[in-house]
Motif scaffolding. Structure first.
Motif, PDB file in Angstrom:
ATOM      1  N   PRO A  69     -73.294 -33.501  50.229  1.00  0.00           N
ATOM      2  CA  PRO A  69     -72.541 -34.401  49.338  1.00  0.00           C
ATOM      3  C   PRO A  69     -71.037 -34.459  49.587  1.00  0.00           C
ATOM      4  O   PRO A  69     -70.271 -34.766  48.669  1.00  0.00           O
ATOM      5  CB  PRO A  69     -72.834 -33.798  47.951  1.00  0.00           C
ATOM      6  N   SER A 105     -73.397 -43.800  47.866  1.00  0.00           N
ATOM      7  CA  SER A 105     -72.169 -43.325  47.218  1.00  0.00           C
ATOM      8  C   SER A 105     -71.092 -44.397  47.237  1.00  0.00           C
ATOM      9  O   SER A 105     -71.046 -45.248  48.142  1.00  0.00           O
ATOM     10  CB  SER A 105     -71.668 -42.095  47.980  1.00  0.00           C
ATOM     11  N   ASN A 106     -70.208 -44.295  46.270  1.00  0.00           N
ATOM     12  CA  ASN A 106     -69.014 -45.163  46.257  1.00  0.00           C
ATOM     13  C   ASN A 106     -68.195 -44.997  47.533  1.00  0.00           C
ATOM     14  O   ASN A 106     -67.420 -45.881  47.887  1.00  0.00           O
ATOM     15  CB  ASN A 106     -68.180 -44.857  45.011  1.00  0.00           C
ATOM     16  N   HIS A 107     -68.398 -43.863  48.241  1.00  0.00           N
ATOM     17  CA  HIS A 107     -67.599 -43.632  49.442  1.00  0.00           C
ATOM     18  C   HIS A 107     -68.009 -44.542  50.606  1.00  0.00           C
ATOM     19  O   HIS A 107     -67.319 -44.588  51.622  1.00  0.00           O
ATOM     20  CB  HIS A 107     -67.612 -42.151  49.799  1.00  0.00           C
ATOM     21  N   TYR A 130     -68.643 -39.026  55.839  1.00  0.00           N
ATOM     22  CA  TYR A 130     -69.666 -39.050  54.786  1.00  0.00           C
ATOM     23  C   TYR A 130     -69.963 -40.506  54.391  1.00  0.00           C
ATOM     24  O   TYR A 130     -71.124 -40.928  54.340  1.00  0.00           O
ATOM     25  CB  TYR A 130     -69.134 -38.241  53.595  1.00  0.00           C
ATOM     26  N   GLY A 158     -71.097 -43.069  41.484  1.00  0.00           N
ATOM     27  CA  GLY A 158     -69.689 -42.716  41.281  1.00  0.00           C
ATOM     28  C   GLY A 158     -69.561 -41.207  41.209  1.00  0.00           C
ATOM     29  O   GLY A 158     -69.776 -40.508  42.197  1.00  0.00           O
ATOM     30  N   SER A 159     -69.216 -40.688  40.043  1.00  0.00           N
ATOM     31  CA  SER A 159     -69.001 -39.241  39.878  1.00  0.00           C
ATOM     32  C   SER A 159     -70.058 -38.699  38.916  1.00  0.00           C
ATOM     33  O   SER A 159     -69.921 -38.836  37.692  1.00  0.00           O
ATOM     34  CB  SER A 159     -67.595 -38.981  39.337  1.00  0.00           C
ATOM     35  N   ARG A 168     -59.407 -40.132  37.194  1.00  0.00           N
ATOM     36  CA  ARG A 168     -60.264 -41.028  37.992  1.00  0.00           C
ATOM     37  C   ARG A 168     -61.680 -41.098  37.427  1.00  0.00           C
ATOM     38  O   ARG A 168     -62.277 -42.163  37.335  1.00  0.00           O
ATOM     39  CB  ARG A 168     -60.318 -40.544  39.450  1.00  0.00           C
ATOM     40  N   PHE A 248     -61.184 -38.832  48.406  1.00  0.00           N
ATOM     41  CA  PHE A 248     -61.754 -39.006  49.753  1.00  0.00           C
ATOM     42  C   PHE A 248     -60.965 -40.051  50.557  1.00  0.00           C
ATOM     43  O   PHE A 248     -61.130 -40.145  51.764  1.00  0.00           O
ATOM     44  CB  PHE A 248     -63.229 -39.434  49.671  1.00  0.00           C
TER      45      PHE A 248
END
Ligand code: 15L
Length: 261
Positions: A69, A105-107, A130, A158-159, A168, A248
């Protein structure tokens, strides 16, 4: 469910069982104490091991949570996110399993600057290797949806936290209960085809589009704002607010793509 012993899996496994699903757990580590259901201890990047599970278990959908993750080298990220996704999708095709739901993921779009509403139509814009892995895993899902008609839903989480922990995450929080609601909807929505949604709660400060999730039946109930008075501000808040991916998307996470001897 791959990654069934991980942080999301430990919440989602009992959560989906409570909602009437029968769940087969799969992880690189043995089943957590107290879990009684079917369990396979293996690496989801191993296509033979994955195929053997499908030979044993007549499943009608896969929830793919397994994956490191956080940031890693590019090869490790590709193995963790893309190879595992591909191994599972090959098994789905071979066994005529119609549905694949992915913990993306949002990433995958983490380098998108914070301006207006973040839609699912925005271009892939990873903030890390990632995030590159998540983008590429989504691309494999799209390919298998087009080639084989698999319903493939990518939840850009998200988180995922018990409670928001930073300014955030007052925007990006996904509560445990909403996470279960989201995966349940993604598993049961009629004929979604290839679909992407943002996995956050109904946060007052949200700026990521919740409509694609709502269209699939995900009705989030929780709001990070209920915890706002317990969240302290920090010097990182401003840089974390600049892009979707928060920390990130900042310099501290930069690393070369490849590890060298
Ligand atoms: C993620 O995808 C990560 O796995 C997690 O460590 C957090 O960084 C989360 O996103 C987030 O953006 O808060």
């Amino acid at each position: 469910m791959t990654g069934a012993a991980g942080s999301i899996g430990q919440v989602l496994l009992p959560g989906l069982i409570d909602r009437g699903h029968e769940v087969v757990g799969l992880d690189r580590v043995p089943q957590p104490e107290g879990h009684e259901g079917p369990w396979y201890t293996l690496d989801a990047a191993d296509p033979d091991a994955v195929a053997a599970v499908f030979d044993e278990e007549p499943v009608d959908g896969v929830v793919h949570l397994a994956g490191h993750p956080g940031e890693a080298s590019l090869p490790d990220s590709l193995t963790s996110h893309v190879v595992t996704t591909a191994a599972l999708l090959d098994a789905l095709v071979e066994h005529h399993v119609p549905r694949f739901v992915y913990a993306s993921s949002n990433h995958a779009v983490g380098r998108t600057p914070h301006r207006d509403l973040l839609t699912v139509g925005t271009r892939p814009r990873p903030d890390t290797f990632y995030g590159v892995g998540k983008v590429a895993a989504e691309a494999v899902m799209s390919l298998y949806a087009d080639r084989y008609g698999i319903d493939a839903v990518s939840c850009r989480i998200g988180s995922f936290l018990p409670q928001p922990e930073s300014v955030r995450t007052l925007s990006t929080w996904l509560s445990h209960d909403d996470c279960v609601r989201m995966f349940d909807a993604a598993l049961t929505a009629p004929a979604p085809g290839y679909a992407v949604l943002y996995g956050i709660s109904a946060n007052t400060r949200a700026w990521w589009d919740l409509e694609p999730g709502r269209a699939l039946g995900y009705a989030p109930q929780d709001d990070a704002e209920d915890f706002a008075d317990r969240v302290a501000s920090s010097p990182e808040d401003e840089t974390e607010a600049a892009h979707v991916g928060g920390p990130f998307a900042t310099e501290g996470i930069h690393r070369p793509a490849l590890d060298r001897a």
